[in-house]
Enzyme design. Structure first.
Site, PDB file in Angstrom:
ATOM      1  N   ASP A 171       0.861  -1.179   0.000  1.00  0.00           N
ATOM      2  CA  ASP A 171       0.000   0.000   0.000  1.00  0.00           C
ATOM      3  C   ASP A 171       0.899   1.231   0.000  1.00  0.00           C
ATOM      4  O   ASP A 171       1.641   1.469   0.962  1.00  0.00           O
ATOM      5  CB  ASP A 171      -0.915   0.005   1.228  1.00  0.00           C
ATOM      6  CG  ASP A 171      -1.807   1.235   1.284  1.00  0.00           C
ATOM      7  OD1 ASP A 171      -2.642   1.403   0.383  1.00  0.00           O
ATOM      8  OD2 ASP A 171      -1.643   2.043   2.223  1.00  0.00           O
ATOM      9  N   CYS A 186     -12.667  -4.802   6.090  1.00  0.00           N
ATOM     10  CA  CYS A 186     -11.934  -5.438   7.189  1.00  0.00           C
ATOM     11  C   CYS A 186     -11.192  -6.654   6.653  1.00  0.00           C
ATOM     12  O   CYS A 186     -11.804  -7.530   6.028  1.00  0.00           O
ATOM     13  CB  CYS A 186     -12.904  -5.837   8.301  1.00  0.00           C
ATOM     14  SG  CYS A 186     -12.132  -6.777   9.639  1.00  0.00           S
ATOM     15  N   GLU A 227      -1.388  -1.613  -5.914  1.00  0.00           N
ATOM     16  CA  GLU A 227      -2.629  -0.983  -6.362  1.00  0.00           C
ATOM     17  C   GLU A 227      -2.323  -0.013  -7.498  1.00  0.00           C
ATOM     18  O   GLU A 227      -1.321   0.697  -7.473  1.00  0.00           O
ATOM     19  CB  GLU A 227      -3.280  -0.234  -5.199  1.00  0.00           C
ATOM     20  CG  GLU A 227      -4.670   0.282  -5.500  1.00  0.00           C
ATOM     21  CD  GLU A 227      -5.309   0.930  -4.282  1.00  0.00           C
ATOM     22  OE1 GLU A 227      -6.492   1.310  -4.359  1.00  0.00           O
ATOM     23  OE2 GLU A 227      -4.612   1.061  -3.255  1.00  0.00           O
ATOM     24  N   CYS A 260     -12.746 -10.126   8.575  1.00  0.00           N
ATOM     25  CA  CYS A 260     -14.035 -10.737   8.254  1.00  0.00           C
ATOM     26  C   CYS A 260     -14.540 -10.379   6.870  1.00  0.00           C
ATOM     27  O   CYS A 260     -15.524 -10.951   6.399  1.00  0.00           O
ATOM     28  CB  CYS A 260     -15.078 -10.342   9.303  1.00  0.00           C
ATOM     29  SG  CYS A 260     -15.396  -8.556   9.398  1.00  0.00           S
ATOM     30  N   CYS A 288     -13.511  -2.545  13.457  1.00  0.00           N
ATOM     31  CA  CYS A 288     -14.538  -3.164  12.622  1.00  0.00           C
ATOM     32  C   CYS A 288     -15.811  -3.333  13.427  1.00  0.00           C
ATOM     33  O   CYS A 288     -15.808  -3.902  14.521  1.00  0.00           O
ATOM     34  CB  CYS A 288     -14.052  -4.514  12.093  1.00  0.00           C
ATOM     35  SG  CYS A 288     -15.282  -5.399  11.102  1.00  0.00           S
ATOM     36  N   ASP A 334      -3.329   1.428   7.246  1.00  0.00           N
ATOM     37  CA  ASP A 334      -2.406   1.172   6.142  1.00  0.00           C
ATOM     38  C   ASP A 334      -2.095  -0.312   5.992  1.00  0.00           C
ATOM     39  O   ASP A 334      -2.071  -0.846   4.884  1.00  0.00           O
ATOM     40  CB  ASP A 334      -1.115   1.966   6.345  1.00  0.00           C
ATOM     41  CG  ASP A 334      -1.362   3.468   6.344  1.00  0.00           C
ATOM     42  OD1 ASP A 334      -2.275   3.912   5.623  1.00  0.00           O
ATOM     43  OD2 ASP A 334      -0.663   4.184   7.077  1.00  0.00           O
TER      44      ASP A 334
END
Length: 421
Positions: free
Chosen positions: A190, A326, A274, A329, A345, A355
């Site tokens: 990231d 998240c 990304e 989950c 969350c 991050d």
């Protein structure tokens, strides 16, 4: 695959004059060819072919009094200048057809351009001498500072002069794939501004901010340049000082990118990043910091080094909600302001570093088998969900003090919305 290796050149006085002559002749031929094609286009005629331009602008022009000095440089340099124009037109038309990103039409070159370059192919019979010098036709043996050995015999060499007055030799070399020991690790990256890169294993690399650190010196040199009279020798000296200050920043940033990308490629079998909209971010108030980070150059290094060393390189879409999901989950918790660096969350109660959570999601979106155990996730006591809330009205459910501390603020307690006595 083909790679470029760049080395610093140190020409003497005569060689600098010869190189300046070569730069000028190549520039004149390029501009003459561009003018001939633009004249034909305005008249509605077909573009003249490269062979016709070579005969007219090089072979026949050398016999005239106005262009006799074209014979003072290698003919290969002039031929390559015509090929550069062909490449510029091809890229322009391919951009119009959507085959590549759009770029402007070819423009005339100037002797005041920041970058001057000439290219020598094998036909020019250039060579590397036994003493380690670069022998160029009609220029001489130029001293080279070799920082590494070339992996194979280069096919071409391009001599470049940058804005700071430095000379470089750029060799095109054909290299085969190199193998590194296989490792089991896979990583998602990231990219950001607070930290240059955050890896899915929890590693955070601080942003060096080379431009910000050198800003004081750059401002001082730029201020001195603005006080010099235009056209004076002192102004030329001040301009070179400004260019050298910027070159130092660019060199330091490039070295940082090379060292970090090599370390990531060596330690991981698969890398996921990304696809960032750098052009869009560069139009915001964060433009200077975005350009200072140099994400695009770093990702390009990762991509070609992964191809060279047999690693897997993956990109995920820029619209993937990596900061909203998240990693424990998979529940999407919605967008969050930039000042929130740690969040909880609402579904599973995990406390996530923004991050590192995004880096883990980048790896998962690319299909890499990574664990979120490095995401600094902590289980804490959390309020019951709506379906599990106490049915007695008026009961207050408080957040755990650790959650409030990690989130950086204290939220007021909330009440359940159930019915009851």
């Amino acid at each position: 695959m083909q790679l470029r290796y760049s080395f610093r050149l140190y020409p003497n006085g005569f060689q600098r004059s010869a190189l300046a002559r070569a730069f000028g002749c190549a520039r004149v031929v390029y501009n003459d060819a561009l003018r001939a094609r633009e004249t034909a286009r305005a008249a509605g005629e077909a573009f003249p072919k490269t062979g016709e331009l070579s005969k007219l602008l090089i072979t026949e022009a050398k016999l005239t009094e106005e262009r006799a000095w074209l014979g003072e440089v290698s003919a290969v340099v002039l031929q390559q200048s015509l090929r550069d124009l062909d490449t510029a037109y091809r890229n322009f038309f391919d951009g119009l057809k959507g085959k590549r990103p759009r770029m402007g039409a070819p423009r005339f070159k100037s002797r005041k351009d920041n970058r001057q370059a000439v290219r020598f192919t094998a036909n020019a019979r250039w060579k590397i001498t036994t003493g380690g010098d670069l022998s160029l036709p009609k220029i001489g043996d130029v001293r080279v500072k070799w920082s590494r050995n070339l992996p194979s015999v280069p096919s071409t060499v391009t001599v470049i002069k940058d804005a700071a007055g430095r000379y470089f030799a750029s060799f095109v070399v054909e290299t085969g794939p190199e193998t590194l020991p296989d490792v089991a690790a896979a990583v998602g990256i990231d990219l950001g501004l607070g930290h240059f890169a955050v890896l899915s294993d929890g590693t955070k690399i601080d942003a060096p901010r080379f431009l910000r650190r050198a800003e004081k010196k750059l401002k001082r040199e730029q201020r001195r340049l603005s006080r010099k009279a235009k056209g004076s020798k002192n102004r030329d000296k001040a301009r070179i000082k400004v260019a050298r200050a910027h070159a130092q920043v660019a060199d330091a940033r490039r070295e940082f990118h090379h060292q970090l990308s090599t370390r990531i490629i060596r330690d991981n079998q698969a890398i996921a990043v990304e696809d960032l909209a750098v052009k869009g971010l560069a139009r915001t108030r964060l433009a200077k910091s975005v350009h200072d980070a140099g994400w695009s150059a770093f990702v390009t290094m990762l991509e070609y080094k992964a191809a060279k060393f047999g690693r897997s390189f993956l990109r995920i879409g820029r619209f993937e909600p990596t900061s909203q999901v998240c990693s424990q989950c998979g529940v999407k918790d919605g967008p969050k302001p930039l000042h929130i660096r740690v969040w909880e969350c609402g579904a599973c109660g995990a406390v996530l570093d923004r991050d590192i959570n995004a880096a883990v999601n980048v790896a998962k979106a690319a299909g890499l088998a990574v664990s979120a155990c490095g995401a600094q996730v902590r289980r804490v006591l959390v309020p019951a969900q709506r379906g599990e809330a106490d049915i007695r009205c008026g009961r207050t459910v408080k957040r755990h003090p650790l959650v409030e501390c990690l989130m950086g603020r204290r939220r007021p307690p909330f009440r359940c919305s159930g019915r009851g006595g």
